[in-house]
Design a protein around this motif. Structure first.
Motif, mmCIF file in Angstrom:
data_model
loop_
_atom_site.group_PDB
_atom_site.id
_atom_site.type_symbol
_atom_site.label_atom_id
_atom_site.label_comp_id
_atom_site.label_asym_id
_atom_site.label_seq_id
_atom_site.Cartn_x
_atom_site.Cartn_y
_atom_site.Cartn_z
ATOM 1 N N TYR A 45 0.837 -1.193 0.000
ATOM 2 C CA TYR A 45 0.000 0.000 0.000
ATOM 3 C C TYR A 45 0.871 1.241 0.000
ATOM 4 O O TYR A 45 1.986 1.234 0.504
ATOM 5 C CB TYR A 45 -0.929 0.017 1.217
ATOM 6 C CG TYR A 45 -1.870 -1.153 1.221
ATOM 7 C CD1 TYR A 45 -2.962 -1.181 0.371
ATOM 8 C CD2 TYR A 45 -1.646 -2.255 2.031
ATOM 9 C CE1 TYR A 45 -3.823 -2.266 0.335
ATOM 10 C CE2 TYR A 45 -2.502 -3.342 2.012
ATOM 11 C CZ TYR A 45 -3.582 -3.341 1.163
ATOM 12 O OH TYR A 45 -4.414 -4.415 1.130
ATOM 13 N N GLY A 46 0.329 2.297 -0.542
ATOM 14 C CA GLY A 46 0.996 3.590 -0.560
ATOM 15 C C GLY A 46 0.189 4.616 0.216
ATOM 16 O O GLY A 46 -0.851 4.310 0.825
ATOM 17 N N TRP A 47 0.656 5.851 0.161
ATOM 18 C CA TRP A 47 0.025 6.945 0.886
ATOM 19 C C TRP A 47 -1.451 7.089 0.539
ATOM 20 O O TRP A 47 -2.299 7.194 1.412
ATOM 21 C CB TRP A 47 0.777 8.244 0.583
ATOM 22 C CG TRP A 47 0.128 9.443 1.186
ATOM 23 C CD1 TRP A 47 -0.635 10.374 0.538
ATOM 24 C CD2 TRP A 47 0.147 9.832 2.558
ATOM 25 N NE1 TRP A 47 -1.088 11.316 1.428
ATOM 26 C CE2 TRP A 47 -0.620 11.011 2.678
ATOM 27 C CE3 TRP A 47 0.731 9.295 3.698
ATOM 28 C CZ2 TRP A 47 -0.803 11.662 3.881
ATOM 29 C CZ3 TRP A 47 0.550 9.950 4.902
ATOM 30 C CH2 TRP A 47 -0.211 11.110 4.979
ATOM 31 N N ARG A 48 -1.755 7.089 -0.740
ATOM 32 C CA ARG A 48 -3.153 7.280 -1.159
ATOM 33 C C ARG A 48 -4.051 6.168 -0.610
ATOM 34 O O ARG A 48 -5.178 6.429 -0.189
ATOM 35 C CB ARG A 48 -3.251 7.336 -2.672
ATOM 36 C CG ARG A 48 -4.700 7.430 -3.135
ATOM 37 C CD ARG A 48 -4.803 7.841 -4.538
ATOM 38 N NE ARG A 48 -4.794 9.302 -4.502
ATOM 39 C CZ ARG A 48 -4.700 10.076 -5.547
ATOM 40 N NH1 ARG A 48 -4.578 9.556 -6.726
ATOM 41 N NH2 ARG A 48 -4.716 11.372 -5.426
ATOM 42 N N ASP A 49 -3.561 4.931 -0.629
ATOM 43 C CA ASP A 49 -4.348 3.816 -0.092
ATOM 44 C C ASP A 49 -4.697 4.046 1.373
ATOM 45 O O ASP A 49 -5.809 3.747 1.807
ATOM 46 C CB ASP A 49 -3.582 2.497 -0.203
ATOM 47 C CG ASP A 49 -3.234 2.143 -1.618
ATOM 48 O OD1 ASP A 49 -4.137 2.150 -2.469
ATOM 49 O OD2 ASP A 49 -2.045 1.870 -1.874
ATOM 50 N N MET A 50 -3.734 4.559 2.120
ATOM 51 C CA MET A 50 -3.917 4.719 3.557
ATOM 52 C C MET A 50 -4.650 5.993 3.933
ATOM 53 O O MET A 50 -5.086 6.144 5.067
ATOM 54 C CB MET A 50 -2.561 4.687 4.283
ATOM 55 C CG MET A 50 -1.845 3.360 4.178
ATOM 56 S SD MET A 50 -2.701 2.021 5.046
ATOM 57 C CE MET A 50 -3.557 1.185 3.725
ATOM 58 N N THR A 51 -4.809 6.910 2.993
ATOM 59 C CA THR A 51 -5.532 8.137 3.310
ATOM 60 C C THR A 51 -6.899 8.200 2.630
ATOM 61 O O THR A 51 -7.845 8.715 3.197
ATOM 62 C CB THR A 51 -4.716 9.384 2.914
ATOM 63 O OG1 THR A 51 -4.402 9.326 1.526
ATOM 64 C CG2 THR A 51 -3.445 9.467 3.746
ATOM 65 N N ALA A 52 -7.009 7.689 1.419
ATOM 66 C CA ALA A 52 -8.261 7.797 0.670
ATOM 67 C C ALA A 52 -9.168 6.579 0.827
ATOM 68 O O ALA A 52 -10.378 6.701 0.716
ATOM 69 C CB ALA A 52 -7.965 8.028 -0.813
ATOM 70 N N ASP A 53 -8.593 5.397 1.068
ATOM 71 C CA ASP A 53 -9.413 4.187 1.122
ATOM 72 C C ASP A 53 -8.842 3.182 2.108
ATOM 73 O O ASP A 53 -8.569 2.035 1.762
ATOM 74 C CB ASP A 53 -9.536 3.568 -0.272
ATOM 75 C CG ASP A 53 -10.568 2.450 -0.315
ATOM 76 O OD1 ASP A 53 -11.465 2.415 0.561
ATOM 77 O OD2 ASP A 53 -10.470 1.599 -1.216
ATOM 78 N N VAL A 54 -8.663 3.603 3.328
ATOM 79 C CA VAL A 54 -8.088 2.707 4.331
ATOM 80 C C VAL A 54 -8.994 1.497 4.577
ATOM 81 O O VAL A 54 -8.511 0.389 4.815
ATOM 82 C CB VAL A 54 -7.750 3.467 5.639
ATOM 83 C CG1 VAL A 54 -9.002 3.891 6.368
ATOM 84 C CG2 VAL A 54 -6.839 2.638 6.511
ATOM 85 N N CYS A 55 -10.310 1.681 4.478
ATOM 86 C CA CYS A 55 -11.214 0.542 4.669
ATOM 87 C C CYS A 55 -11.092 -0.460 3.518
ATOM 88 O O CYS A 55 -11.242 -1.659 3.726
ATOM 89 C CB CYS A 55 -12.650 1.012 4.833
ATOM 90 S SG CYS A 55 -12.962 1.734 6.466
#
Length: 93
Positions: A45-55
């Motif tokens: 995972y990258g930054w966007r994964d963890m901020t935009a779609d963590v679920c």
């Protein structure tokens, strides 16, 4: 991060800004290949994964853990509870 403590051969990798540098990319490929050869599942995972779609990331982690024998069920966070996409299609969580 690994889930060995839970009995699942799963590694989660969080890519940072340096993951595209030649030496880092080579190290990551070697590590991913070694995991595959050892029969380990891995998710990246990258930054966007963890901020935009963590679920979304949590759903993927839960799916791999269940495939590896985990009998638990993930819980939806309050932010995503009203979106109507929980549980994921084909899952009875």
């Amino acid at each position: 991060m690994t889930y060995d403590h839970a009995g699942a051969a799963l590694t989660i990798r969080l890519d940072g800004r340096t993951h595209l540098l030649p030496g880092v990319a080579f190290r990551d490929r070697r590590r991913d290949n070694a995991a595959e050869l050892a029969g380990r599942s891995r998710l990246v995972y990258g930054w966007r994964d963890m901020t935009a779609d963590v679920c979304g990331a949590a759903r993927e982690v839960a799916a791999v853990l269940q495939r590896r024998g985990w009998t638990g069920a993930p819980h939806c966070c309050p932010r995503c509870a009203g979106r109507g996409d929980w549980p994921p299609p084909g899952r009875e969580w």
